[in-house]
Motif scaffolding. Structure first.
Motif, short mmCIF file in Angstrom:
data_model
loop_
_atom_site.label_atom_id
_atom_site.label_comp_id
_atom_site.label_asym_id
_atom_site.label_seq_id
_atom_site.Cartn_x
_atom_site.Cartn_y
_atom_site.Cartn_z
N ILE A 64 -4.45 -3.71 10.61
CA ILE A 64 -4.42 -4.13 9.21
C ILE A 64 -5.12 -3.08 8.33
O ILE A 64 -4.85 -2.98 7.14
CB ILE A 64 -5.04 -5.56 9.05
N MET A 65 -5.98 -2.25 8.94
CA MET A 65 -6.65 -1.22 8.18
C MET A 65 -5.74 0.01 7.93
O MET A 65 -6.17 0.96 7.30
CB MET A 65 -7.95 -0.78 8.88
N LEU A 112 -4.56 -11.32 2.33
CA LEU A 112 -5.97 -11.03 2.08
C LEU A 112 -6.23 -9.56 2.39
O LEU A 112 -5.87 -9.08 3.46
CB LEU A 112 -6.83 -11.91 2.98
N HIS A 113 -6.83 -8.85 1.45
CA HIS A 113 -7.18 -7.45 1.74
C HIS A 113 -8.26 -6.95 0.79
O HIS A 113 -8.71 -7.68 -0.10
CB HIS A 113 -5.94 -6.54 1.67
N LEU A 114 -8.65 -5.70 1.00
CA LEU A 114 -9.62 -5.06 0.13
C LEU A 114 -8.91 -4.54 -1.12
O LEU A 114 -7.76 -4.09 -1.05
CB LEU A 114 -10.27 -3.87 0.86
N VAL A 132 -1.57 -8.50 20.20
CA VAL A 132 -1.05 -8.72 18.86
C VAL A 132 0.29 -9.47 18.93
O VAL A 132 0.72 -10.09 17.98
CB VAL A 132 -0.93 -7.36 18.13
N VAL A 165 3.87 -13.00 4.98
CA VAL A 165 3.22 -11.71 5.22
C VAL A 165 1.72 -11.98 5.22
O VAL A 165 1.21 -12.45 4.20
CB VAL A 165 3.52 -10.69 4.09
N TYR A 166 0.98 -11.77 6.26
CA TYR A 166 1.37 -11.30 7.55
C TYR A 166 2.39 -12.23 8.21
O TYR A 166 2.42 -13.41 7.93
CB TYR A 166 0.13 -11.11 8.46
N GLY A 203 3.59 -9.50 15.67
CA GLY A 203 2.56 -8.67 15.06
C GLY A 203 2.78 -7.20 15.35
O GLY A 203 2.54 -6.34 14.49
N PHE A 205 5.29 -5.71 13.03
CA PHE A 205 4.68 -5.56 11.71
C PHE A 205 3.81 -4.29 11.66
O PHE A 205 3.92 -3.47 10.75
CB PHE A 205 3.84 -6.81 11.41
N PHE A 206 2.99 -4.11 12.68
CA PHE A 206 2.05 -2.99 12.67
C PHE A 206 2.75 -1.65 12.92
O PHE A 206 2.32 -0.62 12.41
CB PHE A 206 0.93 -3.22 13.69
#
Lengths: 152, 378
Positions: A143-144, A114-116, A25, A55-56, A29, A32-33
């Motif tokens: 990302i989840m 982008l996401h759900l 990552v 973002v990301y 990254g 961020f995570f």
């Protein structure tokens, strides 16, 4: 002349490519995570030349082609710029259809993530609506860790 | 700059679940192009193949079809992307001074893999892929962004599908000629809203090939050359969230370069026919705007007024377009072949009478990230 093939079906060779990958990552990254996983915070990265907040996060500003260095915390709320309701299911989906994808412009960011989109009825969905991140209860540094964005 | 011409074209029929192997299809397209040019394999100085490992399900997919492309003893190299970019590279190889002729051949068997899984893998593995997004669901996001910006309606998208599937009846290579109404498109199954089944291109198999030559190279062939008058290419941001999805600045950039090179000031008036990469119905309207045929947000006015119909001022996709056959990677090369046939006057029942100047367009990456535009005339 009769061809032997008239009576024979073509043969199909079934296959499957299964290769596990371990993508790094990277430093940007990972920061961020870790913030997402440990503090339920969403951080972006700002370009010192154009001032855009990504973002990301990205290590280089795609427009200015320089390294980005300044981390800025953005809100977990934002505006839905576009959405789609998907009616088909495939194995890459995190759950069965219908699923909703959205482009969410978080408050403090210059572009969309982008996401759900979840906890929402189809008739509620419209561009410009306010949404807020729903964090996963068990977060693993991916990302989840954001379960979805739901109406604010 | 040295002039480059298309001297030979060849394509297979486009259909789902072809029995032919990759090699069969590549050999068919390549030999058709060579025979169309009126030459032989010895006239080809170098070869560019266009393929994708993930679609083919094998590492270095180009290696498998090199023999079928006639590459034995020749210089061969590969483009992984749309066929228009293969043609562009083939052209550059001649311009480098190393070669006088190039054979460009592209193949795909969309039916042998799973489109959704393969296109899911074009998204970032760290931030996007696990969400399950793919070519169709990302296109749906773009369609809605475009509707918001332009005020275009789903009915406008449906008109593109009606036109292109209808045009496909005149193209013997097309997969899905269909006589459908606006109501049929609107009533078709929801796939990823606002896109419905008849807004989406099919899964296709097929191959296509062209032969490019400079002024020295064309002397080896019998066919009259169709000259590339202009070419332009441009890419936008990969991340959908940081790209203006409703306005294609990459197509604007690509087409302006091609127009400038070809000396075109008013494309709507000066170009006789266009073949565009309409992977989804809405794209054709967006591409009208990117190509400068209509002001930003006004693409739908052209389809509503019939400007781009077969009998309109500027017919778009007389072949039926990508909506009627979508061999990924091949489709842009097929557009260039169609444009060539039009300016040669060899397009059969899909011929636009008196077509002198044609435009061909290809895209690469999610939601038309990169664009390539060719302008061709005899």
């Amino acid at each position: 002349m009769t061809d032997w093939k008239d009576d024979v079906k073509n043969i199909v060779c079934p296959g499957r490519i299964k290769v596990p990958y371990t993508w790094s990552v990277g430093e940007t990254g990972s920061r961020f995570f870790v913030a997402l996983r440990d503090n339920q915070e969403i951080w972006g990265i700002k370009c010192r030349a154009c001032g855009k907040v990504y973002v990301y996060p990205v290590k280089t500003c795609p427009e200015c082609f320089i390294q980005t260095e300044e981390w800025v915390k953005v809100e977990d709320t934002g505006t839905l710029e576009s959405f789609t309701i998907v009616h088909y299911s495939h194995s890459m989906h995190p759950f069965k259809a219908p699923l909703v994808y959205g482009l969410v412009k978080l408050d403090g960011a210059d572009g969309a993530l982008l996401h759900l989109i979840g906890n929402v009825k189809a008739e509620q969905l419209k561009t410009g609506m306010r949404v807020k991140a729903v964090f996963a209860e068990e977060r693993k540094g991916s990302i989840m860790d954001i379960k979805c964005f739901a109406p604010a | 700059m040295e002039r480059i011409a298309v001297v030979g074209v060849g394509q297979t029929n486009y259909e789902r679940s072809k029995e032919d192997t990759f090699e069969d299809m590549v050999f068919e397209a390549a030999t058709k192009a060579i025979s169309d040019a009126g030459g032989e394999i010895g006239d080809i100085d170098n070869i560019v193949t266009v393929s994708n490992d993930f679609w083919d399900g094998r590492t270095i997919s180009s290696m498998a079809i090199q023999d079928a492309a006639g590459s034995w003893g020749k210089d061969i190299s590969t483009v992984e992307g749309d066929g228009t970019f293969g043609a562009l590279y083939g052209m550059m190889r001649i311009l480098s001074g190393s070669f006088d002729t190039t054979l460009v051949v592209s193949h795909i068997k969309g039916s042998e893999g799973v489109m959704n899984l393969i296109t899911n893998a074009m998204f970032d593995p760290i931030y996007q892929r696990s969400l399950g997004i793919d070519a169709t669901s990302s296109a749906a996001l773009q369609a809605r962004s475009y509707m918001e910006m332009s005020g275009a309606r789903e009915e406008d998208f449906a008109l593109v599908s009606v036109k292109n599937h209808g045009n496909a009846f005149n193209n013997p290579y097309a997969q899905l000629p269909m006589k459908i109404s606006l109501g049929d498109v609107m009533a078709s199954r929801k796939i990823s809203e606002p896109l419905k089944l008849l807004d989406c291109s099919p899964i296709s198999d097929g191959a296509a090939a062209i032969i490019l030559a400079n002024e020295r190279g064309i002397k080896r062939f019998k066919k009259a050359p169709a000259w590339i008058q202009g070419v332009g290419h441009c890419a936008d941001s990969f991340n959908l969230g940081y790209r203006d999805l409703a306005r294609s600045r990459a197509l604007k950039g690509a087409s302006l370069k091609a127009y400038q090179m070809a000396g075109i000031a008013d494309p709507l008036r000066e170009i006789d026919v266009m073949e565009l990469y309409d992977a989804y119905s809405y794209m054709e309207l967006m591409w009208y705007e990117g190509l400068g045929l209509a002001p930003e947000g006004k693409g739908a006015s052209l389809i509503r007024a019939g400007v781009t119909a077969m009998d309109g001022e500027l017919p778009v996709n007389p072949s039926g377009g990508v909506l009627s056959s979508h061999p990924v990677l091949v489709a842009g090369l097929a557009r260039l072949i169609e444009a060539t046939l039009q300016v040669r006057g060899e397009a059969g029942r899909r011929q636009i009478n008196g077509a002198k100047k044609a435009l061909a367009h290809g895209i690469n990456g999610p939601c038309g990230q990169a664009h390539c535009v060719f302008i061709i005339s005899v």
